[in-house]
Design an enzyme around this catalytic site. Structure first.
Site, short mmCIF file in Angstrom:
data_model
loop_
_atom_site.label_atom_id
_atom_site.label_comp_id
_atom_site.label_asym_id
_atom_site.label_seq_id
_atom_site.Cartn_x
_atom_site.Cartn_y
_atom_site.Cartn_z
N ASP A 47 -13.98 -68.50 15.53
CA ASP A 47 -13.42 -67.67 14.73
C ASP A 47 -14.32 -66.67 13.65
O ASP A 47 -15.45 -67.09 13.56
CB ASP A 47 -12.52 -68.33 13.80
CG ASP A 47 -11.34 -67.62 13.14
OD1 ASP A 47 -11.46 -66.36 13.24
OD2 ASP A 47 -10.68 -68.14 11.97
N HIS A 181 -3.11 -62.84 19.76
CA HIS A 181 -3.31 -62.75 18.52
C HIS A 181 -4.06 -61.80 17.62
O HIS A 181 -3.54 -61.15 16.69
CB HIS A 181 -3.89 -64.23 18.03
CG HIS A 181 -4.27 -64.50 16.68
ND1 HIS A 181 -3.17 -64.60 15.74
CD2 HIS A 181 -5.59 -64.61 15.95
CE1 HIS A 181 -3.86 -64.85 14.23
NE2 HIS A 181 -5.08 -64.93 14.52
C1 HEM Z 1 -4.36 -71.61 12.61
C2 HEM Z 1 -4.02 -70.30 12.61
C3 HEM Z 1 -4.80 -69.17 13.02
C4 HEM Z 1 -5.93 -69.43 14.10
C5 HEM Z 1 -6.34 -70.80 14.82
C6 HEM Z 1 -6.68 -68.26 14.01
C7 HEM Z 1 -7.45 -67.75 14.86
C8 HEM Z 1 -8.43 -66.59 15.24
C9 HEM Z 1 -9.43 -66.61 16.28
C10 HEM Z 1 -9.83 -67.46 17.17
C11 HEM Z 1 -9.62 -65.32 15.74
C12 HEM Z 1 -10.63 -64.40 16.84
C13 HEM Z 1 -11.85 -64.26 16.20
C14 HEM Z 1 -12.12 -62.86 15.40
O1 HEM Z 1 -11.59 -61.78 15.80
O2 HEM Z 1 -12.48 -63.05 14.19
C15 HEM Z 1 -8.78 -64.29 15.00
C16 HEM Z 1 -8.85 -63.21 14.34
C17 HEM Z 1 -8.04 -62.80 13.44
N1 HEM Z 1 -7.17 -63.42 12.66
FE1 HEM Z 1 -6.36 -65.26 12.97
N2 HEM Z 1 -6.03 -67.30 13.15
C18 HEM Z 1 -4.98 -67.91 12.55
C19 HEM Z 1 -3.94 -67.35 11.72
C20 HEM Z 1 -4.26 -66.13 11.25
C21 HEM Z 1 -3.19 -65.47 10.21
C22 HEM Z 1 -2.12 -66.11 9.53
C23 HEM Z 1 -3.72 -64.24 10.14
C24 HEM Z 1 -2.94 -62.97 9.15
C25 HEM Z 1 -1.76 -63.15 8.76
C26 HEM Z 1 -4.81 -63.93 10.74
C27 HEM Z 1 -5.35 -62.74 10.91
C28 HEM Z 1 -6.71 -62.65 11.67
C29 HEM Z 1 -7.31 -61.25 12.01
C30 HEM Z 1 -7.01 -60.07 10.98
C31 HEM Z 1 -8.37 -61.26 12.91
C32 HEM Z 1 -9.32 -60.25 13.21
C33 HEM Z 1 -8.34 -59.41 14.36
C34 HEM Z 1 -9.38 -58.31 14.74
O3 HEM Z 1 -9.91 -57.57 13.92
O4 HEM Z 1 -9.66 -57.80 16.02
N3 HEM Z 1 -4.99 -65.27 11.53
N4 HEM Z 1 -7.94 -65.54 14.45
#
Ligand code: HEM
Length: 352
Positions: A47, A181
């Protein structure tokens, strides 16, 4: 709010802050992470690879990286993405809103979802690829958009990719599904149902994910009764416009981006008949028991069921993080003046 790997480190930080602000600070509570995992969240993915690049602070983004974001999108009192500099009182100046969510992750349900595969997919996808399609990155953090066939391993968690741009040509989501996601929460340059109001660059957040609880062993076939998950933190200048919009309009919304605009500030309606909706975010979305996501392949569109929600919000709060100067002034008895409009709820105000 301060975080660290050891309680001693946090206490040390508290002492340093105290020396700056005399007696205006009290330690409200400490959250222990329990046994920790490092470098990855509990579903097994790296992440934190994608963070907004802050204009004037971070290095200029390279080719295909999202453009730099104005500092006023995260810190109060500075020029925002529209060129506007909001007037805020001196206790708000240099502060930021922090969204906190304690997200309990159901790792067994994630593994079941991956093992179930995507019925009807042609070619059929191996389990590892299904996981990557749900997230949009491989476990190492390498983006599908740059590594469509396989995980290249550590050191490839690049942020230099788009979806629609000609060299990627993935507006339909054949490589990175539109339900993935990372695509739901930051659609980058993809065509959205409401290009005027979606404005992906005005929905960015500075995120910190802190895993808590012990890892579930890789060979476990049943839950072991330990709570595990992610302390999710996002820093924004406008909670409603940034965090809540992403959660409501994109992440939880089955009809984004394939749906239709049905009115100002309304969730998108279902897509044209005959086209399955993209479905909710399979990782972090809230959805009904019969929810489906739609995988687009050159062979056709294959809808598949989401077994269950994979996360459960067990706690959450919005905080305001004042600047150190504001804390010093508060400690000397100052009272707040001229609240930012974000504190009162912005144009897209709703509960997430
Ligand atoms: C347990 C729940 C969650 C898990 C396991 C999770 C996991 C991840 C992972 C593995 C990434 C890819 C790494 C990265 O691009 O930095 C990511 C990206 C991201 N996540 Fe989550 N996430 C969760 C919840 C959330 C929630 C609730 C939000 C917002 C409402 C969120 C917003 C984001 C954003 C904005 C990115 C970057 C996407 C990009 O710029 O391409 N995440 N998340």
């Amino acid at each position: 709010m301060c975080g660290g790997d050891y309680v001693g480190m946090i206490r040390q930080t508290e002492i340093i802050i105290r020396t700056k602000i005399d007696d205006g600070l009290r330690l409200a509570f400490v959250i222990n992470r329990g046994a920790r995992i490092r470098g990855r969240e509990h579903f097994g993915f790296k992440d934190g690879s994608s963070q907004p690049s802050v204009d004037g602070v971070d290095p200029t983004p390279g080719p295909n990286e999202p453009a730099a974001v104005a500092i006023g999108e995260f810190v109060l009192g500075y020029q925002d993405g529209t060129g506007n500099t909001p007037v805020v009182g001196d206790l708000w100046m240099d502060g930021s809103f922090a969204v906190y969510r304690r997200l309990v992750q159901n790792v067994i349900a994630f593994r079941e979802q991956v093992a179930a595969g995507i019925p009807g997919s042609d070619p059929a996808l191996p389990a590892g690829t299904v996981g990557a399609k749900l997230v949009g990155r491989w476990p190492s953090g390498a983006p599908l958009e740059l590594n469509p066939a396989a995980d290249p391993g550590e050191g490839h968690d690049s942020n230099a990719f788009m979806y629609k741009e000609a060299s990627f040509n993935d507006d339909e989501g054949l490589t990175t599904p539109r339900f993935a996601h990372i695509r739901k929460v930051n659609p980058r340059d993809e065509t959205t149902p409401d290009p005027v109001n979606d404005q992906p660059q005005r929905r960015r957040m500075i995120r910190r994910g802190i895993p808590f609880g012990p890892a579930l062993p890789a060979d476990a076939t049943a839950d072991d009764g330990h709570e595990r998950g992610l302390h999710f933190l996002a820093f924004v200048a406008d909670v409603a416009r940034q965090f809540e919009f992403v959660q409501r309009q994109w992440l939880n919304n089955a009809n984004f981006p394939s749906g239709q605009v049905i009115g100002p500030n309304q969730p998108y309606g279902p897509p044209q008949s005959g086209t399955p909706a993209d479905g909710p975010d399979p990782i972090a979305g809230e959805h009904d028991a019969n929810a489906q996501d739609a995988l687009h392949q050159p062979s056709g569109v294959h809808a598949f069921g989401l077994i269950s929600e994979l996360i459960n919000v067990s706690a959450g709060e919005y905080f305001f993080c004042p600047s150190i100067r504001a804390i010093q002034r508060l400690a000397s008895g100052a009272t707040a003046s001229v609240a930012p409009s974000a504190a009162q709820g912005g144009q897209d105000s709703t509960t997430g």
